[in-house]
Design a protein around this motif. Structure first.
Motif, PDB file in Angstrom:
ATOM      1  N   UNK A 275      -3.290  14.774   0.228  1.00  9.00           N
ATOM      2  CA  UNK A 275      -4.494  14.986   0.988  1.00  9.00           C
ATOM      3  C   UNK A 275      -5.408  13.990   0.543  1.00  9.00           C
ATOM      4  N   UNK A 276      -5.365  13.494  -0.542  1.00  8.84           N
ATOM      5  CA  UNK A 276      -6.400  12.360  -0.728  1.00  8.84           C
ATOM      6  C   UNK A 276      -6.086  11.204  -0.231  1.00  8.84           C
ATOM      7  N   UNK A 277      -4.505  10.894   0.065  1.00 10.66           N
ATOM      8  CA  UNK A 277      -3.949   9.585   0.520  1.00 10.66           C
ATOM      9  C   UNK A 277      -4.626   9.522   1.874  1.00 10.66           C
ATOM     10  N   UNK A 278      -4.583  10.703   2.634  1.00 11.94           N
ATOM     11  CA  UNK A 278      -4.904  10.760   3.985  1.00 11.94           C
ATOM     12  C   UNK A 278      -6.440  10.494   4.053  1.00 11.94           C
TER      13      UNK A 278
ATOM     14  N   UNK B 131       0.681  -1.234  -0.137  1.00 11.35           N
ATOM     15  CA  UNK B 131       0.052   0.056  -0.071  1.00 11.35           C
ATOM     16  C   UNK B 131       0.894   1.306   0.001  1.00 11.35           C
ATOM     17  N   UNK B 132       2.004   1.296   0.901  1.00  7.99           N
ATOM     18  CA  UNK B 132       2.803   2.561   1.000  1.00  7.99           C
ATOM     19  C   UNK B 132       3.390   2.878  -0.461  1.00  7.99           C
ATOM     20  N   UNK B 133       3.914   1.658  -1.304  1.00  5.88           N
ATOM     21  CA  UNK B 133       4.623   1.931  -2.481  1.00  5.88           C
ATOM     22  C   UNK B 133       3.604   2.242  -3.580  1.00  5.88           C
ATOM     23  N   UNK B 134       2.394   1.800  -3.423  1.00 11.31           N
ATOM     24  CA  UNK B 134       1.275   2.212  -4.441  1.00 11.31           C
ATOM     25  C   UNK B 134       1.107   3.815  -3.878  1.00 11.31           C
ATOM     26  N   UNK B 135       0.898   4.159  -2.933  1.00 11.90           N
ATOM     27  CA  UNK B 135       0.563   5.720  -2.642  1.00 11.90           C
ATOM     28  C   UNK B 135       1.483   6.369  -3.049  1.00 11.90           C
ATOM     29  N   UNK B 136       2.670   5.955  -2.888  1.00 13.65           N
ATOM     30  CA  UNK B 136       3.936   6.916  -3.227  1.00 13.65           C
ATOM     31  C   UNK B 136       4.002   6.859  -4.779  1.00 13.65           C
ATOM     32  N   UNK B 137       3.648   5.945  -5.447  1.00 11.15           N
ATOM     33  CA  UNK B 137       3.838   6.119  -6.833  1.00 11.15           C
ATOM     34  C   UNK B 137       2.659   7.348  -7.552  1.00 11.15           C
ATOM     35  N   UNK B 138       1.308   7.057  -6.775  1.00 19.19           N
ATOM     36  CA  UNK B 138       0.689   7.944  -6.861  1.00 19.19           C
ATOM     37  C   UNK B 138       0.856   9.355  -6.643  1.00 19.19           C
ATOM     38  N   UNK B 139       1.344   9.711  -5.559  1.00 20.19           N
ATOM     39  CA  UNK B 139       1.705  11.053  -5.166  1.00 20.19           C
ATOM     40  C   UNK B 139       2.773  11.662  -6.057  1.00 20.19           C
ATOM     41  N   UNK B 140       3.852  10.853  -6.602  1.00 20.05           N
ATOM     42  CA  UNK B 140       5.011  11.187  -7.147  1.00 20.05           C
ATOM     43  C   UNK B 140       4.465  11.208  -8.748  1.00 20.05           C
ATOM     44  N   UNK B 141       3.171  10.644  -9.145  1.00 22.41           N
ATOM     45  CA  UNK B 141       2.853  11.055 -10.565  1.00 22.41           C
ATOM     46  C   UNK B 141       1.807  12.251 -10.810  1.00 22.41           C
ATOM     47  N   UNK B 142       1.370  12.468  -9.550  1.00 24.71           N
ATOM     48  CA  UNK B 142       0.493  13.552  -9.696  1.00 24.71           C
ATOM     49  C   UNK B 142       1.073  15.074 -10.079  1.00 24.71           C
ATOM     50  N   UNK B 143       0.126  15.685 -10.521  1.00 21.70           N
ATOM     51  CA  UNK B 143       0.515  17.262 -11.171  1.00 21.70           C
ATOM     52  C   UNK B 143       0.637  18.008  -9.875  1.00 21.70           C
ATOM     53  N   UNK B 144      -0.080  17.870  -9.024  1.00 17.43           N
ATOM     54  CA  UNK B 144      -0.216  18.521  -7.491  1.00 17.43           C
ATOM     55  C   UNK B 144       0.204  17.418  -6.515  1.00 17.43           C
TER      56      UNK B 144
END
Length: 226
Positions: free
Chosen positions: A117-120, A98-111
């Motif tokens: 915030x969406x993660x939390x 889960x941590x790796x998936x969320x890290x990739x999501x944040x890194x790929x985001x424009x903002x």
């Protein structure tokens, strides 16, 4: 460059930073942060008992959620004393996949900040440590530890145990750190040091000077020039 704004996450402030030349001095504030860094992924930071220097290559981007004192443990699922003076990778607190998936999501985001915030907001939080908000509010207002415990109807020993879980350290240390933050706010509003010492809760200006240097490593005047 550092910026912050109110967050959609209750009890948090969203901040972003782009590293410049030199190290940033991070001051103790009683808070825990969930941070994404281009060079570090997702990790939890703090609570700190002393200032530390954070150095990164110029241009490195960061986004973080700074949780008000006592809020972070409920979000991260770990007692604050386990994070004291540490920087802990998220996969040490949450399931690794889960941590790796969320890290990739944040890194790929424009903002990255909005993505953080969406993660939390997308994860359930634990109940807060009992009396954490009331304790933080009382100490932030300058109340004595004895009076805070009495107002909550608990012994000083019980209050100390709860503070370790909620804030990472006992109420006397938290009160000292929150007093430092009061002094900094007053100084930034232009109050003379002799006057702000009394307003912030120090015995005198010499007490203010000693405590600021002990917690931050530099005199108050130097902090204000940064």
């Amino acid at each position: 460059m550092y910026r912050e704004r109110a967050s959609a996450v209750p009890g948090a402030v969203l901040w972003t930073r782009t590293a410049d030349a030199g190290a940033a001095r991070v001051l103790p504030d009683g808070c825990i942060d969930l941070i994404w860094g281009e060079d570090a992924g997702l990790f939890a930071a703090g609570p700190d008992t002393r200032a530390h220097l954070s150095a990164s290559p110029p241009g490195t981007r960061y986004a973080g959620l700074r949780f008000a004192p006592g809020v972070g443990p409920a979000v991260l699922g770990a007692p604050a004393h386990e994070l004291r003076d540490r920087r802990v990778p998220l996969d040490a607190l949450w399931p690794g996949a889960e941590a790796r998936r969320l890290t990739e999501r944040v890194a790929a985001a424009t903002d990255p900040g909005t993505a953080l915030e969406a993660v939390v907001l997308g994860r359930p939080s634990r109940p807060p440590v009992p009396y954490a908000p009331e304790t933080a509010a009382g100490l932030a207002a300058g109340a004595r530890v004895l009076d805070v415990a009495a107002a909550l109807g608990v012994s000083e020993r019980q209050l100390h145990r709860r503070c370790l879980d909620a804030f990472g350290y006992g109420p006397k240390t938290l009160a000292r750190i929150l007093r430092l933050q009061r002094a900094l706010r007053l100084a930034r509003h232009g109050f003379p040091f002799a006057e702000l010492a009394g307003r912030a809760g120090y015995a005198d200006q010499a007490h203010l000077a000693r405590d600021v240097r002990a917690l931050t490593g530099v005199p108050l005047g130097r902090l204000l020039t940064r």
